[in-house]
Write a protein that holds these residues in place. Structure first.
Motif, PDB file in Angstrom:
ATOM      1  N   ALA A  36       5.939  11.167 -15.010  1.00  0.00           N
ATOM      2  CA  ALA A  36       6.228  10.518 -13.728  1.00  0.00           C
ATOM      3  C   ALA A  36       4.945   9.993 -13.101  1.00  0.00           C
ATOM      4  O   ALA A  36       4.904   8.875 -12.553  1.00  0.00           O
ATOM      5  N   LEU A  37       3.878  10.783 -13.179  1.00  0.00           N
ATOM      6  CA  LEU A  37       2.591  10.348 -12.642  1.00  0.00           C
ATOM      7  C   LEU A  37       2.081   9.132 -13.412  1.00  0.00           C
ATOM      8  O   LEU A  37       1.546   8.180 -12.821  1.00  0.00           O
ATOM      9  N   GLU A  38       2.262   9.155 -14.712  1.00  0.00           N
ATOM     10  CA  GLU A  38       1.794   8.050 -15.548  1.00  0.00           C
ATOM     11  C   GLU A  38       2.666   6.809 -15.381  1.00  0.00           C
ATOM     12  O   GLU A  38       2.233   5.697 -15.700  1.00  0.00           O
ATOM     13  N   THR A  39       3.884   6.994 -14.889  1.00  0.00           N
ATOM     14  CA  THR A  39       4.747   5.854 -14.581  1.00  0.00           C
ATOM     15  C   THR A  39       4.312   5.187 -13.288  1.00  0.00           C
ATOM     16  O   THR A  39       4.281   3.954 -13.184  1.00  0.00           O
ATOM     17  N   ALA A  40       3.953   5.983 -12.299  1.00  0.00           N
ATOM     18  CA  ALA A  40       3.573   5.448 -10.992  1.00  0.00           C
ATOM     19  C   ALA A  40       2.219   4.753 -11.014  1.00  0.00           C
ATOM     20  O   ALA A  40       2.018   3.735 -10.344  1.00  0.00           O
ATOM     21  N   GLY A  41       1.270   5.294 -11.788  1.00  0.00           N
ATOM     22  CA  GLY A  41      -0.095   4.790 -11.774  1.00  0.00           C
ATOM     23  C   GLY A  41      -0.236   3.300 -12.021  1.00  0.00           C
ATOM     24  O   GLY A  41      -0.834   2.571 -11.200  1.00  0.00           O
ATOM     25  N   PRO A  42       0.283   2.776 -13.128  1.00  0.00           N
ATOM     26  CA  PRO A  42       0.132   1.349 -13.405  1.00  0.00           C
ATOM     27  C   PRO A  42       0.840   0.432 -12.403  1.00  0.00           C
ATOM     28  O   PRO A  42       0.559  -0.769 -12.365  1.00  0.00           O
ATOM     29  N   PHE A 102      -1.017  17.780 -15.180  1.00  0.00           N
ATOM     30  CA  PHE A 102       0.110  17.639 -14.251  1.00  0.00           C
ATOM     31  C   PHE A 102      -0.322  17.488 -12.786  1.00  0.00           C
ATOM     32  O   PHE A 102       0.523  17.454 -11.905  1.00  0.00           O
ATOM     33  N   ARG A 103      -1.625  17.414 -12.551  1.00  0.00           N
ATOM     34  CA  ARG A 103      -2.102  17.309 -11.171  1.00  0.00           C
ATOM     35  C   ARG A 103      -1.721  15.967 -10.578  1.00  0.00           C
ATOM     36  O   ARG A 103      -2.002  14.918 -11.147  1.00  0.00           O
ATOM     37  N   GLY A 150       0.809  -1.212   0.000  1.00  0.00           N
ATOM     38  CA  GLY A 150       0.000   0.000   0.000  1.00  0.00           C
ATOM     39  C   GLY A 150       0.839   1.257   0.000  1.00  0.00           C
ATOM     40  O   GLY A 150       0.486   2.256   0.628  1.00  0.00           O
ATOM     41  N   ASP A 151       1.966   1.227  -0.734  1.00  0.00           N
ATOM     42  CA  ASP A 151       2.872   2.367  -0.747  1.00  0.00           C
ATOM     43  C   ASP A 151       2.303   3.543  -1.539  1.00  0.00           C
ATOM     44  O   ASP A 151       1.628   3.355  -2.557  1.00  0.00           O
ATOM     45  N   CYS A 152       2.609   4.747  -1.055  1.00  0.00           N
ATOM     46  CA  CYS A 152       2.260   5.992  -1.739  1.00  0.00           C
ATOM     47  C   CYS A 152       3.539   6.713  -2.152  1.00  0.00           C
ATOM     48  O   CYS A 152       4.626   6.434  -1.629  1.00  0.00           O
ATOM     49  N   LEU A 153       3.398   7.641  -3.073  1.00  0.00           N
ATOM     50  CA  LEU A 153       4.511   8.463  -3.538  1.00  0.00           C
ATOM     51  C   LEU A 153       4.167   9.921  -3.307  1.00  0.00           C
ATOM     52  O   LEU A 153       3.164  10.429  -3.818  1.00  0.00           O
ATOM     53  N   LEU A 154       5.004  10.616  -2.547  1.00  0.00           N
ATOM     54  CA  LEU A 154       4.855  12.053  -2.371  1.00  0.00           C
ATOM     55  C   LEU A 154       5.485  12.782  -3.548  1.00  0.00           C
ATOM     56  O   LEU A 154       6.544  12.391  -4.042  1.00  0.00           O
ATOM     57  N   THR A 155       4.856  13.862  -3.985  1.00  0.00           N
ATOM     58  CA  THR A 155       5.445  14.730  -4.998  1.00  0.00           C
ATOM     59  C   THR A 155       4.760  16.093  -4.910  1.00  0.00           C
ATOM     60  O   THR A 155       3.830  16.281  -4.119  1.00  0.00           O
TER      61      THR A 155
END
Length: 589
Positions: free
Chosen positions: A275-281, A547-548, A262-267
């Protein structure tokens, strides 16, 4: 058949007498011994470094004070030239094993990094060294005949040579290059040709290599990192990458386990869309941190982490990884000042957060101007240029909790798909294990071209002069857009800050004054209306909503991003005028 490795110049170790080996095309060549990093002799290789670090830990007063992070360990270009002269010719044949530690100076006065293993994902912890890659270490054995690796014979590579025409510092313009540029030839067997005695050729570059990249280019980026950042702990390493996007995907998988833990990424609340589209999948929930004109707000990050409750966040655990672009942030153009970076780092220490520092625009740090005349470059030395750069998070990292991503994309050529990461030895080791079974390292053709340009032709001083020139050119472009937005945008509804780094203008549109908002339109509908009108008027700008960080929530502000990277001054000015017209039409001004 392939001979073995390399001279190395790392950590101040002495080098052993040369041994005669058989090289790739059957020619005998002299080769200097190198730092071996097999399990049996790794302790001997690092032993002097460890001993110095331990002594310093008990005598912290021995470390001199510094006004800038990393300056107490400052390394100069002259230091590197002397180190290379002492080490002698670097010989690294096909698929040579190398480690950036071979090319570092003595790490005197530095402690070792803290363990960050608890941040690693189960996937990363489960990786083992690639057997075939590890076998390449045995190629250093004198006289060995290799039947182990599936390396194609260079005789059958259908490229005999590559010729480049490149600028000569400080004459970097296209016109100057056409008139007086250097013609550089890369042959197939330059390394074993006694008349050339090259360091890197096509027989090596066109073949398979280690996942760390070539020793030749690794040496350059390691020295460059030492000159600019010089991390304040001893066991730092660098590793070549297939550009920063590929590096980010690997790093996120190393550190985050979305479906499992259940890890999250702060940005930043507005962040690099890719970067957002990399993290999502990957199943990683992205959490945005409030920003101001200097980017990420450390107090907002602290408050978010202090008050984190998994039960209010869909069961997601407290974030332990931050992705940030401190200089010329994409999309906002914000640049964190030195105090801001220190505060962000201290919040990360307080909450045990690991930082991914993505810095493609780091060297495009610009003075605060306003017109083209303000952007006239001032005479400065390479040393003054380096000292003028805002210290990186890597240079402040006393724990080993920063992985820095650098790239040649924005400052040399994006099509090379070559960059590098720098972090602690333990983190880079996990990165290499992933790269071995993922991309196997960047393109050999890209590496040999960059090596010939940056190392053989320009050297470190010439590369810094190129970066200084680039900063001046982008400053002129930035100031062209400054003049355009001042002239053509309706200030009653559009506001902005002049970017101090990067390639982007972040234009805030006051949606509260839009007549459609009063009639019940959403911010996204107003954004789409303006965007479509821009297309109709012949200008493309990026929608801020792309970019949100938290795409699953409604925006409460309206932005557009404009870049001054490529358009001519005339086209840039006309594009801003068209954008201004679209805004006026939408707001009925």
């Amino acid at each position: 058949m392939q001979g073995a490795l390399i001279n190395g110049s790392g950590s101040g170790a002495d080098h052993q007498p040369s041994s005669e080996l058989v090289n790739g095309n059957g020619t005998k060549t002299e080769e200097l011994a190198f730092h071996s990093h097999s399990e049996s002799d790794k302790a001997n290789t690092l032993e002097p470094l460890v001993r110095v670090a331990k002594l310093t830990e008990t005598n912290p007063s021995d470390i001199p004070p510094a006004s800038k992070p990393g300056r107490q360990y400052a390394v100069t270009i002259q230091d590197i030239l002397e180190r290379r002269a002492k080490a002698g010719r670097l010989i690294a044949p096909t698929a040579s094993y190398s480690d950036s530690d071979m090319f570092k100076g003595p790490q005197v006065g530095k402690p070792h990094s803290k363990s960050m293993e608890h941040h690693l994902s189960p996937e990363s912890l489960s990786r083992h060294p690639c057997s075939l890659k590890q076998a390449a270490r045995h190629l250093k054995t004198p006289g060995i005949i290799s039947l182990g690796g599936g390396l194609p014979c260079a005789e059958y590579f259908p490229i005999e040579s590559i010729t480049l025409k490149v600028p000569q510092p400080p004459n970097f313009s296209e016109a100057a290059t056409a008139e007086s540029g250097a013609n550089v030839r890369i042959g197939k067997y330059d390394v074993t040709d006694p008349a050339i005695q090259g360091t890197y050729d096509l027989s090596i570059a066109l073949n398979y290599a280690q996942a760390t990249g070539s020793a030749q280019l690794s040496r350059f980026v390691t020295e460059h990192t030492e000159l600019v950042h010089n991390p304040p702990y001893a066991d730092w390493r660098s590793c070549l990458t297939v550009g920063s996007t590929g590096a980010l995907e690997q790093t996120l998988r190393m550190l985050c386990d979305g479906p499992g833990r259940g890890d999250c990424l702060l940005t930043e609340e507005y962040s690099f869309a890719t970067a957002l589209e990399t993290a999502g999948p990957l199943g990683i929930k992205v959490v945005g941190v409030k920003m101001d004109d200097q980017g990420l707000l450390p107090e907002a990050m602290d408050e978010l982490l202090t008050n984190w409750k998994p039960e209010e966040r869909g069961g997601k655990r407290k974030p332990h990884v931050l992705y940030t672009v401190p200089s010329g942030q994409n999309p906002s153009g914000a640049t964190q000042g030195v105090q801001r970076r220190k505060e962000v780092y201290e919040v990360a220490r307080k909450h045990d957060v690991f930082i991914i520092e993505d810095e493609p625009y780091y060297y495009i740090q610009m003075p605060l101007g306003g017109t083209e005349t303000d952007a006239e470059p001032k005479e400065e030395t390479v040393e003054q240029f380096i000292d003028s750069l805002i210290p990186s998070l890597l240079s402040m990292d006393v724990d080993g909790r920063v992985l820095r991503m650098d790239s040649f994309s924005k400052v040399v050529v994006p099509g090379s798909r070559v960059g590098w990461v720098t972090a602690s030895e333990a983190i880079i080791e996990r990165y290499i294990r992933h790269a071995e079974v993922c991309n196997q390292g960047p393109s050999g053709i890209s590496q040999v071209i960059l090596y010939k340009l940056l190392d053989e032709q320009w050297g470190h001083e010439g590369y810094f002069k190129w970066l200084m020139n680039l900063r001046g050119e982008y400053t002129k472009r930035r100031d062209t857009m400054v003049a355009a937005v001042e002239k053509y945008l309706p200030k009653e509804v559009v506001s902005w800050s002049v970017p101090l780094s990067g390639m982007f203008y972040w234009l805030k549109v006051d949606h509260t004054q839009h007549p459609g908002i009063q009639a019940g339109k959403s911010i996204l509908e107003v954004e789409e209306e303006i965007f479509n009108d821009c297309i109709g008027k012949g200008v493309l700008v990026a929608r801020g909503s792309w970019f949100r960080a938290e795409q699953d929530t409604e925006p409460n502000e309206l932005f557009f991003r404009a870049t001054f990277a490529a358009a001519t001054a005339e086209n840039m000015t006309e594009a801003i005028k068209r954008f201004g017209d679209a805004v006026r039409d939408s707001f009925k001004l």
